[in-house]
Design a protein around this motif. Structure first.
Motif, PDB file in Angstrom:
ATOM      1  N   ASP A  29      29.341   5.852 -14.924  1.00 17.73           N
ATOM      2  CA  ASP A  29      30.138   6.611 -13.969  1.00 17.73           C
ATOM      3  C   ASP A  29      29.714   8.079 -13.952  1.00 17.73           C
ATOM      4  OD1 ASP A  29      32.901   6.180 -12.332  1.00 17.73           O
ATOM      5  OD2 ASP A  29      32.819   8.211 -13.162  1.00 17.73           O
TER       6      ASP A  29
ATOM      7  N   VAL B 272      36.935   5.333 -16.907  1.00 21.45           N
ATOM      8  CA  VAL B 272      37.615   6.583 -16.577  1.00 21.45           C
ATOM      9  C   VAL B 272      38.258   7.185 -17.817  1.00 21.45           C
ATOM     10  CG1 VAL B 272      39.438   7.634 -15.181  1.00 21.45           C
ATOM     11  CG2 VAL B 272      37.980   5.853 -14.203  1.00 21.45           C
TER      12      VAL B 272
ATOM     13  N   LEU C 127      44.557   2.934  -7.521  1.00 23.92           N
ATOM     14  CA  LEU C 127      44.086   3.197  -8.882  1.00 23.92           C
ATOM     15  C   LEU C 127      43.740   4.665  -9.089  1.00 23.92           C
ATOM     16  CD1 LEU C 127      41.857   0.049  -9.533  1.00 23.92           C
ATOM     17  CD2 LEU C 127      44.036   0.613 -10.635  1.00 23.92           C
ATOM     18  N   ARG C 128      43.349   5.326  -8.031  1.00 28.85           N
ATOM     19  CA  ARG C 128      43.042   6.759  -8.154  1.00 28.85           C
ATOM     20  C   ARG C 128      44.282   7.535  -8.576  1.00 28.85           C
ATOM     21  NH1 ARG C 128      39.482  10.308  -3.973  1.00 28.85           N
ATOM     22  NH2 ARG C 128      39.366  12.203  -5.248  1.00 28.85           N
TER      23      ARG C 128
ATOM     24  N   ARG D 297      34.579   2.055  -7.992  1.00 21.65           N
ATOM     25  CA  ARG D 297      35.391   1.994  -9.210  1.00 21.65           C
ATOM     26  C   ARG D 297      36.506   0.967  -9.026  1.00 21.65           C
ATOM     27  NH1 ARG D 297      36.335   8.428  -9.895  1.00 21.65           N
ATOM     28  NH2 ARG D 297      34.313   9.002 -10.785  1.00 21.65           N
TER      29      ARG D 297
ATOM     30  N   GLU E 191      32.509   8.529  -4.765  1.00 22.33           N
ATOM     31  CA  GLU E 191      33.378   7.554  -5.417  1.00 22.33           C
ATOM     32  C   GLU E 191      34.186   6.733  -4.424  1.00 22.33           C
ATOM     33  OE1 GLU E 191      37.293  10.272  -6.452  1.00 22.33           O
ATOM     34  OE2 GLU E 191      35.549  10.376  -7.778  1.00 22.33           O
TER      35      GLU E 191
ATOM     36  N   SER F 128      33.669   1.361 -13.061  1.00 21.44           N
ATOM     37  CA  SER F 128      34.909   0.639 -13.347  1.00 21.44           C
ATOM     38  C   SER F 128      35.958   1.632 -13.834  1.00 21.44           C
ATOM     39  CB  SER F 128      34.671  -0.422 -14.430  1.00 21.44           C
ATOM     40  OG  SER F 128      35.886  -0.956 -14.904  1.00 21.44           O
ATOM     41  N   VAL F 129      37.209   1.297 -13.619  1.00 18.28           N
ATOM     42  CA  VAL F 129      38.261   2.140 -14.178  1.00 18.28           C
ATOM     43  C   VAL F 129      38.229   2.094 -15.704  1.00 18.28           C
ATOM     44  CG1 VAL F 129      39.752   1.920 -12.161  1.00 18.28           C
ATOM     45  CG2 VAL F 129      39.987   0.291 -14.047  1.00 18.28           C
TER      46      VAL F 129
ATOM     47  N   SER G 258      44.916   9.209 -12.350  1.00 18.44           N
ATOM     48  CA  SER G 258      45.019  10.665 -12.371  1.00 18.44           C
ATOM     49  C   SER G 258      45.933  11.137 -13.505  1.00 18.44           C
ATOM     50  CB  SER G 258      45.539  11.183 -11.030  1.00 18.44           C
ATOM     51  OG  SER G 258      46.895  10.787 -10.827  1.00 18.44           O
TER      52      SER G 258
ATOM     53  N   TRP H  62      37.438   4.105  -4.942  1.00 19.48           N
ATOM     54  CA  TRP H  62      38.397   3.405  -5.783  1.00 19.48           C
ATOM     55  C   TRP H  62      38.849   2.134  -5.082  1.00 19.48           C
ATOM     56  CZ3 TRP H  62      40.147   5.364 -10.564  1.00 19.48           C
ATOM     57  CH2 TRP H  62      39.727   6.673 -10.868  1.00 19.48           C
TER      58      TRP H  62
ATOM     59  N   TRP I 284      42.704   1.816  -3.614  1.00 23.33           N
ATOM     60  CA  TRP I 284      42.869   3.266  -3.663  1.00 23.33           C
ATOM     61  C   TRP I 284      43.996   3.686  -4.603  1.00 23.33           C
ATOM     62  CZ3 TRP I 284      47.564   5.367  -2.504  1.00 23.33           C
ATOM     63  CH2 TRP I 284      48.458   4.588  -1.762  1.00 23.33           C
TER      64      TRP I 284
ATOM     65  N   GLY J  46      39.207  -1.961 -10.240  1.00 30.40           N
ATOM     66  CA  GLY J  46      39.978  -2.268 -11.436  1.00 30.40           C
ATOM     67  C   GLY J  46      39.609  -3.656 -11.914  1.00 30.40           C
TER      68      GLY J  46
END
Length: 249
Positions: free
Chosen positions: A162, A145, A229-230, A183, A222, A141-142, A234, A224, A227, A185
């Protein structure tokens, strides 16, 4: 060599919204095994049959009882053949407020969302290596992160998962065993009912679409969802802590 697209599909957490939605997308032409806590699973069985599964079986599964994990995987393999794809779709949000004062709630969350997952990933990876291939799906999950104050117990469990899954994916690189580390959200569904959806929220069906596509394409590592969310995460390491701690879950 086991074909991850046609070999038996094992769904650990077979009544979960994301797990079942993913199973439906991957069920056609293969046996499906739903590992669930004791209780009715008729709707889940029916959904997989309607999706074209050649057979659907239900087995009792207590994620927190890690001592039973090897026997569960070996029993499914003995009865249905080497597993092609295993989806680890169980998990809990837990009670953050209670966890801040009650260590038993902390342990409960960490056990289900990290320890049990790491146990099963280890067992499955070992069996898949021996059988010459297979695909695993782990739902990170985010939230893991960069852990937020608002849900730091759940977030820390996902951070542990993760890290473990990412390291395992690296260890499996070059082998016929694949691990998709999803991963997502915020996922709109039963687990988050009553909460305000976050930016880039997705439904269980949308997450399942992305995961099923990744499994079919042979994706490793991975994933996301979505996408975007990547890109967003970051920059998360650079957000000042004074601001980060005020963010909602």
């Amino acid at each position: 060599m086991v074909d991850p697209t046609t070999g038996p599909l094992l769904v650990l957490g077979g009544r979960s919204e994301i797990g079942l939605a993913t199973a439906v997308r991957l069920a056609a032409g293969r046996p499906v095994v739903l590992a669930v806590r004791p209780g009715p699973a008729d709707d889940a069985v029916r959904a997989c049959r309607d999706a074209g599964a050649t057979s659907v079986s239900v087995v009792d599964f207590d994620a927190d009882d890690v001592a039973t994990h090897p026997d569960l995987v070996d029993r499914v393999t003995a009865e249905h053949g080497p597993i092609g794809t295993a989806i680890l779709a169980f998990g809990i949000l837990g009670d953050q407020r209670r966890a801040e004062h009650d260590p038993t709630e902390v342990v409960r969350i960490l056990t289900t969302d990290f320890v049990a997952q790491a146990s099963l990933l280890t067992i499955l990876a070992d069996r898949f290596r021996a059988h010459g291939g297979g695909t695993m799906v782990a739902f990170s999950s985010v939230a893991g992160v960069r852990v937020r104050r608002a849900n730091y117990v759940y977030g820390s469990a996902k951070a542990g998962l993760d890290g473990f899954a990412s390291g395992l994916a690296d260890a499996l690189h070059g082998s016929p065993v694949r691990l998709v580390v999803a991963r997502p959200g915020f996922v709109i569904g039963r687990m988050t009912e009553g909460m305000e959806p976050a930016v880039f929220s997705r439904t269980a069906d949308q997450v399942a679409d992305a995961v099923a596509d990744a499994v079919r394409s042979g994706h490793h590592g991975e994933l996301w969802v979505p996408w975007q969310l990547r890109v967003m995460f970051s920059i998360a390491p650079f957000v000042p802590r004074a601001l980060w701690r005020r963010l909602p879950r």
